[in-house]
Design a protein around this motif. Structure first.
Motif, PDB file in Angstrom:
ATOM      1  N   SER A 145       6.285  -9.049  -3.806  1.00 54.25           N
ATOM      2  CA  SER A 145       6.376  -8.899  -5.262  1.00 54.25           C
ATOM      3  C   SER A 145       5.499  -7.740  -5.717  1.00 54.25           C
ATOM      4  CB  SER A 145       5.932 -10.189  -5.946  1.00 54.25           C
ATOM      5  OG  SER A 145       4.546 -10.420  -5.706  1.00 54.25           O
ATOM      6  N   TRP A 146       5.688  -7.329  -6.990  1.00 53.38           N
ATOM      7  CA  TRP A 146       4.845  -6.290  -7.555  1.00 53.38           C
ATOM      8  C   TRP A 146       3.382  -6.739  -7.579  1.00 53.38           C
ATOM      9  CZ3 TRP A 146       6.626  -1.633  -7.750  1.00 53.38           C
ATOM     10  CH2 TRP A 146       7.987  -1.402  -7.982  1.00 53.38           C
ATOM     11  N   LEU A 147       3.149  -8.027  -7.802  1.00 51.77           N
ATOM     12  CA  LEU A 147       1.782  -8.541  -7.803  1.00 51.77           C
ATOM     13  C   LEU A 147       1.144  -8.365  -6.425  1.00 51.77           C
ATOM     14  CD1 LEU A 147      -0.559 -10.125  -9.097  1.00 51.77           C
ATOM     15  CD2 LEU A 147       0.623 -12.237  -8.413  1.00 51.77           C
ATOM     16  N   GLU A 148       1.885  -8.673  -5.380  1.00 51.13           N
ATOM     17  CA  GLU A 148       1.348  -8.529  -4.030  1.00 51.13           C
ATOM     18  C   GLU A 148       1.084  -7.070  -3.682  1.00 51.13           C
ATOM     19  OE1 GLU A 148       3.201 -11.770  -1.196  1.00 51.13           O
ATOM     20  OE2 GLU A 148       4.719 -11.046  -2.596  1.00 51.13           O
ATOM     21  N   LEU A 149       1.972  -6.174  -4.098  1.00 50.63           N
ATOM     22  CA  LEU A 149       1.758  -4.757  -3.830  1.00 50.63           C
ATOM     23  C   LEU A 149       0.544  -4.234  -4.587  1.00 50.63           C
ATOM     24  CD1 LEU A 149       5.469  -3.517  -3.967  1.00 50.63           C
ATOM     25  CD2 LEU A 149       4.070  -3.928  -1.931  1.00 50.63           C
ATOM     26  N   PHE A 150       0.362  -4.693  -5.810  1.00 55.01           N
ATOM     27  CA  PHE A 150      -0.816  -4.317  -6.588  1.00 55.01           C
ATOM     28  C   PHE A 150      -2.074  -4.836  -5.906  1.00 55.01           C
ATOM     29  CE2 PHE A 150      -3.371  -5.068 -10.655  1.00 55.01           C
ATOM     30  CZ  PHE A 150      -3.824  -3.749 -10.698  1.00 55.01           C
ATOM     31  N   PHE A 151      -2.001  -6.058  -5.392  1.00 56.17           N
ATOM     32  CA  PHE A 151      -3.125  -6.664  -4.679  1.00 56.17           C
ATOM     33  C   PHE A 151      -3.514  -5.825  -3.453  1.00 56.17           C
ATOM     34  CE2 PHE A 151      -4.206  -9.595  -1.135  1.00 56.17           C
ATOM     35  CZ  PHE A 151      -5.442 -10.016  -1.575  1.00 56.17           C
ATOM     36  N   ASP A 152      -2.536  -5.244  -2.786  1.00 54.09           N
ATOM     37  CA  ASP A 152      -2.797  -4.465  -1.571  1.00 54.09           C
ATOM     38  C   ASP A 152      -3.649  -3.225  -1.830  1.00 54.09           C
ATOM     39  OD1 ASP A 152      -1.316  -6.290  -0.177  1.00 54.09           O
ATOM     40  OD2 ASP A 152       0.467  -5.033   0.014  1.00 54.09           O
ATOM     41  N   LEU A 153      -3.646  -2.730  -3.061  1.00 58.10           N
ATOM     42  CA  LEU A 153      -4.368  -1.486  -3.340  1.00 58.10           C
ATOM     43  C   LEU A 153      -5.860  -1.614  -3.070  1.00 58.10           C
ATOM     44  CD1 LEU A 153      -2.636  -0.369  -6.679  1.00 58.10           C
ATOM     45  CD2 LEU A 153      -2.223   0.493  -4.369  1.00 58.10           C
ATOM     46  N   THR A 154      -6.409  -2.807  -3.257  1.00 58.25           N
ATOM     47  CA  THR A 154      -7.846  -2.971  -3.030  1.00 58.25           C
ATOM     48  C   THR A 154      -8.202  -2.793  -1.553  1.00 58.25           C
ATOM     49  OG1 THR A 154      -7.514  -5.373  -2.847  1.00 58.25           O
ATOM     50  CG2 THR A 154      -8.170  -4.505  -4.995  1.00 58.25           C
ATOM     51  N   VAL A 155      -7.241  -3.046  -0.669  1.00 55.68           N
ATOM     52  CA  VAL A 155      -7.502  -2.903   0.762  1.00 55.68           C
ATOM     53  C   VAL A 155      -7.783  -1.448   1.112  1.00 55.68           C
ATOM     54  CG1 VAL A 155      -6.551  -3.253   3.076  1.00 55.68           C
ATOM     55  CG2 VAL A 155      -6.106  -4.924   1.267  1.00 55.68           C
ATOM     56  N   VAL A 156      -7.135  -0.521   0.420  1.00 54.05           N
ATOM     57  CA  VAL A 156      -7.345   0.901   0.687  1.00 54.05           C
ATOM     58  C   VAL A 156      -8.809   1.256   0.470  1.00 54.05           C
ATOM     59  CG1 VAL A 156      -6.704   3.234   0.010  1.00 54.05           C
ATOM     60  CG2 VAL A 156      -4.970   1.425   0.035  1.00 54.05           C
ATOM     61  N   ALA A 157      -9.354   0.818  -0.650  1.00 50.33           N
ATOM     62  CA  ALA A 157     -10.755   1.116  -0.958  1.00 50.33           C
ATOM     63  C   ALA A 157     -11.684   0.476   0.065  1.00 50.33           C
ATOM     64  CB  ALA A 157     -11.093   0.631  -2.364  1.00 50.33           C
ATOM     65  N   ALA A 158     -11.406  -0.763   0.436  1.00 49.92           N
ATOM     66  CA  ALA A 158     -12.262  -1.459   1.391  1.00 49.92           C
ATOM     67  C   ALA A 158     -12.212  -0.787   2.764  1.00 49.92           C
ATOM     68  CB  ALA A 158     -11.838  -2.921   1.500  1.00 49.92           C
ATOM     69  N   ALA A 159     -11.009  -0.421   3.229  1.00 49.49           N
ATOM     70  CA  ALA A 159     -10.871   0.236   4.531  1.00 49.49           C
ATOM     71  C   ALA A 159     -11.604   1.570   4.554  1.00 49.49           C
ATOM     72  CB  ALA A 159      -9.398   0.433   4.862  1.00 49.49           C
ATOM     73  N   ALA A 160     -11.546   2.315   3.453  1.00 48.96           N
ATOM     74  CA  ALA A 160     -12.228   3.610   3.390  1.00 48.96           C
ATOM     75  C   ALA A 160     -13.734   3.443   3.505  1.00 48.96           C
ATOM     76  CB  ALA A 160     -11.862   4.312   2.087  1.00 48.96           C
ATOM     77  N   GLN A 161     -14.291   2.465   2.797  1.00 51.37           N
ATOM     78  CA  GLN A 161     -15.730   2.250   2.838  1.00 51.37           C
ATOM     79  C   GLN A 161     -16.193   1.797   4.219  1.00 51.37           C
ATOM     80  OE1 GLN A 161     -17.919   3.054   0.586  1.00 51.37           O
ATOM     81  NE2 GLN A 161     -16.406   3.692  -0.927  1.00 51.37           N
ATOM     82  N   ILE A 162     -15.431   0.907   4.846  1.00 48.82           N
ATOM     83  CA  ILE A 162     -15.813   0.418   6.170  1.00 48.82           C
ATOM     84  C   ILE A 162     -15.704   1.540   7.201  1.00 48.82           C
ATOM     85  CG2 ILE A 162     -15.183  -1.187   8.015  1.00 48.82           C
ATOM     86  CD1 ILE A 162     -14.313  -3.136   5.790  1.00 48.82           C
ATOM     87  N   ALA A 163     -14.658   2.369   7.105  1.00 50.29           N
ATOM     88  CA  ALA A 163     -14.508   3.496   8.027  1.00 50.29           C
ATOM     89  C   ALA A 163     -15.677   4.463   7.902  1.00 50.29           C
ATOM     90  CB  ALA A 163     -13.187   4.215   7.768  1.00 50.29           C
ATOM     91  N   HIS A 164     -16.167   4.655   6.678  1.00 50.33           N
ATOM     92  CA  HIS A 164     -17.316   5.539   6.466  1.00 50.33           C
ATOM     93  C   HIS A 164     -18.543   5.000   7.181  1.00 50.33           C
ATOM     94  CE1 HIS A 164     -20.042   8.329   4.456  1.00 50.33           C
ATOM     95  NE2 HIS A 164     -20.807   7.286   4.166  1.00 50.33           N
ATOM     96  N   ARG A 165     -18.799   3.712   7.057  1.00 47.07           N
ATOM     97  CA  ARG A 165     -19.946   3.117   7.759  1.00 47.07           C
ATOM     98  C   ARG A 165     -19.743   3.157   9.264  1.00 47.07           C
ATOM     99  NH1 ARG A 165     -23.283  -0.127   4.664  1.00 47.07           N
ATOM    100  NH2 ARG A 165     -24.782   0.202   6.353  1.00 47.07           N
ATOM    101  N   LEU A 166     -18.508   2.937   9.721  1.00 47.28           N
ATOM    102  CA  LEU A 166     -18.221   2.961  11.148  1.00 47.28           C
ATOM    103  C   LEU A 166     -18.485   4.345  11.737  1.00 47.28           C
ATOM    104  CD1 LEU A 166     -17.066   1.530  13.661  1.00 47.28           C
ATOM    105  CD2 LEU A 166     -14.792   2.229  12.898  1.00 47.28           C
ATOM    106  N   HIS A 167     -18.179   5.384  10.977  1.00 47.88           N
ATOM    107  CA  HIS A 167     -18.354   6.751  11.450  1.00 47.88           C
ATOM    108  C   HIS A 167     -19.808   7.041  11.816  1.00 47.88           C
ATOM    109  CE1 HIS A 167     -17.722  11.043  11.847  1.00 47.88           C
ATOM    110  NE2 HIS A 167     -18.667  11.275  10.941  1.00 47.88           N
TER     111      HIS A 167
END
Length: 418
Positions: free
Chosen positions: A14-36
């Motif tokens: 649903s559109w709600l689920e796709l909207f919900f997925d957007l927060t994962v992008v921000a979280a993955a970026a922050q974790i990748a930065h710490r991992l680096h």
């Protein structure tokens, strides 16, 4: 996991689920930065624990949405979305004593905020399913959480805390994988849900009795409704789509890191070759996702059961995050010898990807020739390059990193499907 034959209508995200997925992008970026910036196995494991926390919140919410369908509680999903956003914003300040790379000026206490947001999000998903009368036995973690280790980790040194996180994560995964296959565990979950429902009904009955005794008008007294319990059935097509979309999201974040690595570099032939190899590698991983789904392995049996599919999904997405962190360091050092940790990010990530593929192939009974000609050789070559690849310049390692999954993807072109 394709829909079973005869399904009336295939359900999509649903559109709600796709909207919900957007927060994962921000979280993955922050974790990748710490991992680096991680310099040890322990620090990599700490970043992995943060990734698991985000992944598990996304998974429990998506599983709840899968069984709830049109009855999904929008407020619950939006609250969980806010929780993941808080977790993502907290990542730069989680465990500053243990993990390098924290932003200067980040206030203290972000570890507690991260853990609190994680626990609250998991509780929201659990209660949402319970209120709908759904007992989710195919992935029990959706309706339970071992909170004690997470809470205890806030009161011990960081070197002890991440061991507590590890215990909690291992228990979470093991409980779900074993519980989903154990009839006794399923019966216990159902009985536990029934007892909780009975307690809620008794509390509501006592509330109504007090209102009646207080002379409240009957029109203002809430109706007593008993929710009938049922064992939730997974909608395979919808779950498959959701897991595949998560992989695409992580691939998108990996591509963003490759682009970011080029923004301040002089585009020498080595940098161009490394960047092109990184892009083509991500394209290969995308092709494998479109070919096999989120579990990169052919199969001759029915779709993987959720207790098999979800751990495979965790392995695949984690491997992509690790590979992206390695390429983020490789591109600026294209003509140099790559640092050992960055080389292991790339080829260790590929090894994890192929190991996950092998395990998924075993579960799906993939053909033996696929194991011998593609999966196992790719795993061995990835591990060998991680161990012995130091003498090679970084740009050549990038090309080799592309060629390994490129060979892996040739199976369906070179061999007829059984």
């Amino acid at each position: 996991m394709a829909d079973e034959p005869g399904s009336a209508e295939e359900r999509h995200a649903s559109w709600l689920e796709l909207f919900f997925d957007l927060t994962v992008v921000a979280a993955a970026a922050q974790i990748a930065h710490r991992l680096h910036t991680a310099d040890s196995i322990g620090q990599v494991a700490a970043c992995g624990a943060m990734f698991y926390a985000v992944w598990s919140v996304w998974t429990t919410t998506s599983v709840y949405a899968n069984v709830a369908g049109e009855r999904i509680r929008q407020r619950a999903v939006l609250r969980t979305m806010l929780g993941i956003a808080i977790m993502a914003a907290s990542v730069p300040g989680v465990w500053p004593e243990l993990l390098p790379g924290a932003h200067e000026g980040v206030p203290d206490g972000r570890t507690a905020v991260f853990v609190s947001a994680f626990l609250i999000c998991r509780v929201i998903a659990s209660r949402s399913a319970a209120r709908d009368g759904q007992v989710i036995t195919f992935w029990p973690a959706t309706q339970s959480i071992m909170a004690a280790p997470w809470i205890a980790s806030l009161f011990v040194p960081p070197t002890v805390a991440y061991w507590l996180w590890g215990v909690a994560i291992a228990t979470d995964i093991a409980f779900s994988m074993v519980g989903a296959r154990n009839p006794d565990a399923i019966d216990q979950m159902t009985e536990s849900a029934r007892r909780r429902q009975e307690q809620q009904d008794r509390r509501l009955a006592r509330r109504i009795a007090r209102l009646i005794e207080g002379g409240v008008s009957p029109n203002r007294i809430p109706a007593q409704q008993t929710t009938l319990l049922s064992v939730a059935q997974v909608e395979r097509g919808h779950l498959d789509e959701r897991l595949g979309l998560f992989v695409i999201i992580v691939l998108g974040e990996a591509l963003a890191q490759v682009v970011a690595a080029n923004t301040e570099e002089v585009w020498t032939p080595a940098v161009i070759a490394s960047s092109l190899a990184a892009f083509l590698l991500l394209v290969q991983l995308w092709k494998l996702t479109t070919l096999y789904g989120f579990s990169p392995a052919p199969r001759t049996t029915a779709p993987l059961e959720p207790w098999q599919a979800l751990p495979a999904h965790l392995g695949v997405t984690a491997s992509i995050v690790v590979i992206a962190a390695g390429f983020g360091a490789l591109i600026p050092e294209a003509v140099e010898h790559l640092h050992t940790k960055d080389r292991w990010f790339i080829f260790g990530g590929l090894a994890l990807y192929f190991l996950t593929s092998i395990l998924a192939g075993l579960a799906g009974r993939a053909p033996l020739k696929w194991f011998l000609g593609w999966a196992l050789p790719c795993l061995v070559v990835s591990a060998a390059l991680g161990v012995f690849g130091h003498p090679l310049p970084a740009w050549s390692l990038a090309l080799l990193a592309y060629l390994v999954p490129a060979w892996f993807a040739t199976y369906n072109r070179l061999v007829k499907k059984p």
